[in-house]
Structures are given as C-alpha cells and as structure tokens.
Write a protein that holds these residues in place. Structure first.
Motif, PDB file in Angstrom:
ATOM      1  N   LYS A  23      -5.794 -15.726 -14.378  1.00  0.00           N
ATOM      2  CA  LYS A  23      -4.761 -15.061 -15.157  1.00  0.00           C
ATOM      3  C   LYS A  23      -5.231 -14.854 -16.588  1.00  0.00           C
ATOM      4  O   LYS A  23      -5.520 -15.803 -17.312  1.00  0.00           O
ATOM      5  N   ARG A  24      -5.307 -13.595 -16.994  1.00  0.00           N
ATOM      6  CA  ARG A  24      -5.646 -13.246 -18.367  1.00  0.00           C
ATOM      7  C   ARG A  24      -5.285 -11.781 -18.595  1.00  0.00           C
ATOM      8  O   ARG A  24      -5.331 -10.966 -17.672  1.00  0.00           O
ATOM      9  N   ALA A  25      -4.902 -11.490 -19.823  1.00  0.00           N
ATOM     10  CA  ALA A  25      -4.446 -10.139 -20.151  1.00  0.00           C
ATOM     11  C   ALA A  25      -5.638  -9.190 -20.284  1.00  0.00           C
ATOM     12  O   ALA A  25      -6.627  -9.510 -20.942  1.00  0.00           O
ATOM     13  N   LYS A  26      -5.533  -8.021 -19.643  1.00  0.00           N
ATOM     14  CA  LYS A  26      -6.546  -6.982 -19.748  1.00  0.00           C
ATOM     15  C   LYS A  26      -5.832  -5.641 -19.870  1.00  0.00           C
ATOM     16  O   LYS A  26      -5.032  -5.284 -19.000  1.00  0.00           O
ATOM     17  N   LEU A  27      -6.132  -4.900 -20.918  1.00  0.00           N
ATOM     18  CA  LEU A  27      -5.464  -3.632 -21.138  1.00  0.00           C
ATOM     19  C   LEU A  27      -5.697  -2.667 -19.988  1.00  0.00           C
ATOM     20  O   LEU A  27      -4.773  -1.943 -19.591  1.00  0.00           O
ATOM     21  N   HIS A  28      -6.910  -2.638 -19.423  1.00  0.00           N
ATOM     22  CA  HIS A  28      -7.174  -1.675 -18.360  1.00  0.00           C
ATOM     23  C   HIS A  28      -6.329  -1.952 -17.121  1.00  0.00           C
ATOM     24  O   HIS A  28      -5.940  -1.023 -16.415  1.00  0.00           O
ATOM     25  N   ASP A  29      -6.021  -3.230 -16.838  1.00  0.00           N
ATOM     26  CA  ASP A  29      -5.114  -3.550 -15.738  1.00  0.00           C
ATOM     27  C   ASP A  29      -3.692  -3.098 -16.062  1.00  0.00           C
ATOM     28  O   ASP A  29      -2.985  -2.557 -15.205  1.00  0.00           O
ATOM     29  N   ASP A  30      -3.268  -3.332 -17.299  1.00  0.00           N
ATOM     30  CA  ASP A  30      -1.908  -2.973 -17.711  1.00  0.00           C
ATOM     31  C   ASP A  30      -1.698  -1.458 -17.674  1.00  0.00           C
ATOM     32  O   ASP A  30      -0.611  -0.979 -17.314  1.00  0.00           O
ATOM     33  N   LEU A  31      -2.723  -0.679 -18.034  1.00  0.00           N
ATOM     34  CA  LEU A  31      -2.612   0.775 -17.996  1.00  0.00           C
ATOM     35  C   LEU A  31      -2.401   1.270 -16.573  1.00  0.00           C
ATOM     36  O   LEU A  31      -1.567   2.151 -16.323  1.00  0.00           O
ATOM     37  N   GLN A  32      -3.155   0.715 -15.646  1.00  0.00           N
ATOM     38  CA  GLN A  32      -3.009   1.111 -14.251  1.00  0.00           C
ATOM     39  C   GLN A  32      -1.607   0.775 -13.749  1.00  0.00           C
ATOM     40  O   GLN A  32      -0.968   1.583 -13.061  1.00  0.00           O
ATOM     41  N   LEU A  33      -1.101  -0.400 -14.113  1.00  0.00           N
ATOM     42  CA  LEU A  33       0.243  -0.810 -13.700  1.00  0.00           C
ATOM     43  C   LEU A  33       1.304   0.096 -14.326  1.00  0.00           C
ATOM     44  O   LEU A  33       2.265   0.505 -13.659  1.00  0.00           O
ATOM     45  N   ALA A  34       1.141   0.426 -15.598  1.00  0.00           N
ATOM     46  CA  ALA A  34       2.098   1.306 -16.273  1.00  0.00           C
ATOM     47  C   ALA A  34       2.102   2.696 -15.648  1.00  0.00           C
ATOM     48  O   ALA A  34       3.170   3.328 -15.522  1.00  0.00           O
ATOM     49  N   ALA A  35       0.943   3.180 -15.242  1.00  0.00           N
ATOM     50  CA  ALA A  35       0.871   4.478 -14.571  1.00  0.00           C
ATOM     51  C   ALA A  35       1.610   4.430 -13.235  1.00  0.00           C
ATOM     52  O   ALA A  35       2.283   5.402 -12.851  1.00  0.00           O
ATOM     53  N   GLN A  36       1.499   3.319 -12.538  1.00  0.00           N
ATOM     54  CA  GLN A  36       2.247   3.151 -11.292  1.00  0.00           C
ATOM     55  C   GLN A  36       3.749   3.206 -11.565  1.00  0.00           C
ATOM     56  O   GLN A  36       4.512   3.839 -10.818  1.00  0.00           O
ATOM     57  N   ALA A  37       4.178   2.541 -12.639  1.00  0.00           N
ATOM     58  CA  ALA A  37       5.595   2.527 -12.996  1.00  0.00           C
ATOM     59  C   ALA A  37       6.093   3.943 -13.299  1.00  0.00           C
ATOM     60  O   ALA A  37       7.192   4.336 -12.881  1.00  0.00           O
ATOM     61  N   ILE A  38       5.296   4.724 -14.014  1.00  0.00           N
ATOM     62  CA  ILE A  38       5.669   6.099 -14.340  1.00  0.00           C
ATOM     63  C   ILE A  38       5.815   6.929 -13.065  1.00  0.00           C
ATOM     64  O   ILE A  38       6.754   7.728 -12.921  1.00  0.00           O
ATOM     65  N   CYS A  39       4.890   6.746 -12.117  1.00  0.00           N
ATOM     66  CA  CYS A  39       4.977   7.451 -10.838  1.00  0.00           C
ATOM     67  C   CYS A  39       6.253   7.071 -10.090  1.00  0.00           C
ATOM     68  O   CYS A  39       6.969   7.942  -9.572  1.00  0.00           O
ATOM     69  N   LEU A  40       6.546   5.781 -10.034  1.00  0.00           N
ATOM     70  CA  LEU A  40       7.733   5.306  -9.319  1.00  0.00           C
ATOM     71  C   LEU A  40       9.015   5.830  -9.951  1.00  0.00           C
ATOM     72  O   LEU A  40       9.974   6.172  -9.258  1.00  0.00           O
ATOM     73  N   GLU A  41       9.031   5.893 -11.273  1.00  0.00           N
ATOM     74  CA  GLU A  41      10.203   6.439 -11.960  1.00  0.00           C
ATOM     75  C   GLU A  41      10.434   7.894 -11.577  1.00  0.00           C
ATOM     76  O   GLU A  41      11.574   8.314 -11.324  1.00  0.00           O
ATOM     77  N   GLU A  42       9.365   8.672 -11.560  1.00  0.00           N
ATOM     78  CA  GLU A  42       9.492  10.085 -11.226  1.00  0.00           C
ATOM     79  C   GLU A  42       9.922  10.267  -9.778  1.00  0.00           C
ATOM     80  O   GLU A  42      10.714  11.162  -9.457  1.00  0.00           O
ATOM     81  N   MET A  43       9.431   9.409  -8.884  1.00  0.00           N
ATOM     82  CA  MET A  43       9.743   9.530  -7.464  1.00  0.00           C
ATOM     83  C   MET A  43      11.163   9.077  -7.133  1.00  0.00           C
ATOM     84  O   MET A  43      11.802   9.636  -6.244  1.00  0.00           O
ATOM     85  N   THR A  44      11.649   8.059  -7.837  1.00  0.00           N
ATOM     86  CA  THR A  44      12.938   7.467  -7.485  1.00  0.00           C
ATOM     87  C   THR A  44      14.070   7.825  -8.447  1.00  0.00           C
ATOM     88  O   THR A  44      15.231   7.547  -8.147  1.00  0.00           O
ATOM     89  N   SER A  66       0.828  -1.208   0.000  1.00  0.00           N
ATOM     90  CA  SER A  66       0.000   0.000   0.000  1.00  0.00           C
ATOM     91  C   SER A  66       0.866   1.263   0.000  1.00  0.00           C
ATOM     92  O   SER A  66       0.690   2.163   0.815  1.00  0.00           O
ATOM     93  N   LEU A  67       1.775   1.314  -0.965  1.00  0.00           N
ATOM     94  CA  LEU A  67       2.743   2.404  -1.041  1.00  0.00           C
ATOM     95  C   LEU A  67       2.156   3.599  -1.803  1.00  0.00           C
ATOM     96  O   LEU A  67       1.801   3.468  -2.970  1.00  0.00           O
ATOM     97  N   PRO A  68       2.052   4.781  -1.172  1.00  0.00           N
ATOM     98  CA  PRO A  68       1.553   5.969  -1.884  1.00  0.00           C
ATOM     99  C   PRO A  68       2.523   6.379  -2.996  1.00  0.00           C
ATOM    100  O   PRO A  68       3.738   6.404  -2.791  1.00  0.00           O
ATOM    101  N   VAL A  69       1.979   6.695  -4.161  1.00  0.00           N
ATOM    102  CA  VAL A  69       2.800   7.139  -5.293  1.00  0.00           C
ATOM    103  C   VAL A  69       2.111   8.306  -5.982  1.00  0.00           C
ATOM    104  O   VAL A  69       0.913   8.524  -5.826  1.00  0.00           O
ATOM    105  N   TRP A  70       2.897   9.057  -6.761  1.00  0.00           N
ATOM    106  CA  TRP A  70       2.334  10.199  -7.474  1.00  0.00           C
ATOM    107  C   TRP A  70       3.238  10.589  -8.623  1.00  0.00           C
ATOM    108  O   TRP A  70       4.405  10.195  -8.683  1.00  0.00           O
ATOM    109  N   SER A  71       2.676  11.360  -9.531  1.00  0.00           N
ATOM    110  CA  SER A  71       3.433  11.956 -10.626  1.00  0.00           C
ATOM    111  C   SER A  71       3.001  13.407 -10.756  1.00  0.00           C
ATOM    112  O   SER A  71       1.840  13.679 -11.104  1.00  0.00           O
ATOM    113  N   ASP A  72       3.914  14.332 -10.473  1.00  0.00           N
ATOM    114  CA  ASP A  72       3.597  15.750 -10.646  1.00  0.00           C
ATOM    115  C   ASP A  72       3.454  16.090 -12.126  1.00  0.00           C
ATOM    116  O   ASP A  72       2.648  16.944 -12.506  1.00  0.00           O
TER     117      ASP A  72
END
Length: 208
Positions: A100-121, A65-71
């Motif tokens: 287990k099955r591929a869903k674009l809407h799940d992948d988008l949420q995960l990719a947004a998390q990755a973008i936030c983590l990149e900006e934070m770290t 439950s790690l808070p993340v953000w992208s300014d």
C-alpha cells in the motif's frame, strides 16, 4: 501503428503516460510489450478479477472485469471491480501488486474509471479504491476536481502523442530499473548518444 485523433484511448494509457510518456508511446503507439517480474506479478494479481462475473455480499453487487467507456473523452477499458451499493453508491476498485502506497499514475487510472462510470450511469462517483495485493489493504481515493482535471489534461497529451506518431525521449532515471520495456527502450544508450551529440556540438562552437 499511427494513432488517429478520434481513436479511443485505453484507460491503462493514462497510468502508462503518468509513469513515463515514452513507455506509453512504446505500448500504445509502437505496440511493444515485454514481461518482467513486476508485470508477471501484476498478471497473477489480476487472474481472478479478469474473469467476468459478479458476486453479491450483504447487498453489495461486485462486478468483475466490467467494460467501461466515455464518449466525451474518448476512453475505453475495463474496471477490475465495480461495487454497486444498495443506496446507489458506485465504487470502482483497481487491483495492483505491491504494498500500500500512494501513486499518482494509479489514481489517474482510477479517476478515469470513475468518469466513465458517471457518464454511463448518470450517477456521481466520488470515491474509489486501489487494492494493494501484497499488503492485502485498500487505499481509498477521493475523486477530486483536481484529479478529474489531471485526467483530462493527460488524455489530451496522449491524444497529441498518438497523432504525432513520435516517441518521446527516454527518462533514464530510477523509473527505468523497474520498467519491463527497458531493453526495448534502451534509455542508457540513447542518453549517451544525446550527451555525445551535445559534447560534439560544443567542440565546434565558435566564440566571438
């Protein structure tokens, strides 16, 4: 609630928009929400990961439950799990109920998390995983340039939606059967009204 163009957008909104723009508007614009069997299963799956804390196993630190953000994109939310490896790799893990099955809407949420983590770290996040609870299996997702571009496009669409304060039309298709907001949305009723207005207009069309 009317949205302002500079208001932070919840990470979950990207998944909601990708699944159905009207669902996204009902939740994030109208503050409407309801439960069904799918949302209750999802809540049960998240019971453990919604409890903030961390665990360390074989040198890998797992933050819950790690808070993340992208300014830059104006995003805010939480990651279910973020794994920090000794070599510096950062790996977000999103928990979902179902098999287990591929869903674009799940992948988008995960990719947004990755973008936030990149900006934070200030470190690259090239991969993440969706953990499918029913099958107890992970599905690895590569955070591609195309997926990143889709995140930015979706954020822009959501921001435009919140600024216009207008509900999109209902999908009225197979997605509606599993949606917890079906009774609030009333897709069949609205579709019937639209068909009626179209037929009514056709009756009074004058042909030369």
């Amino acid at each position: 609630m009317s949205g302002e163009s500079d208001d932070p957008i919840m990470l979950s909104a990207l998944q909601h928009w990708s699944y159905c723009p009207r669902q996204c508007a009902l939740i994030h614009l109208e503050q409407a929400f309801d439960q069904n069997v799918h949302t209750m299963r999802g809540n049960a799956v998240h019971e453990h990961v919604d409890d903030p804390g961390f665990e360390t196993f074989e040198g890998v630190r797992s933050e819950r439950s790690l808070p993340v953000w992208s300014d830059r994109l104006g995003l805010i939310g939480k990651c279910d799990i973020v794994e920090f490896y000794p070599d510096g790799q950062i790996h977000p893990v999103e928990y979902k109920h179902g098999k287990k099955r591929a869903k674009l809407h799940d992948d988008l949420q995960l990719a947004a998390q990755a973008i936030c983590l990149e900006e934070m770290t200030s470190k690259p996040v090239t991969h993440g995983s969706i953990y499918h609870h029913s099958s107890r299996r992970r599905r690895e997702v590569i955070i591609t340039s195309a997926l990143r571009a889709q995140v930015e496009k979706t954020v822009a669409a959501i921001r435009a939606l919140l600024a216009t304060d207008t509900l999109p039309p209902p999908a009225n298709d197979a997605r509606c059967r599993e949606c917890s907001l079906k009774d609030i949305c009333q897709p069949e009723v609205l579709a019937q009204k639209s068909n009626y207005r179209t037929a009514q207009a056709a009756l009074f069309t004058v042909n030369d």
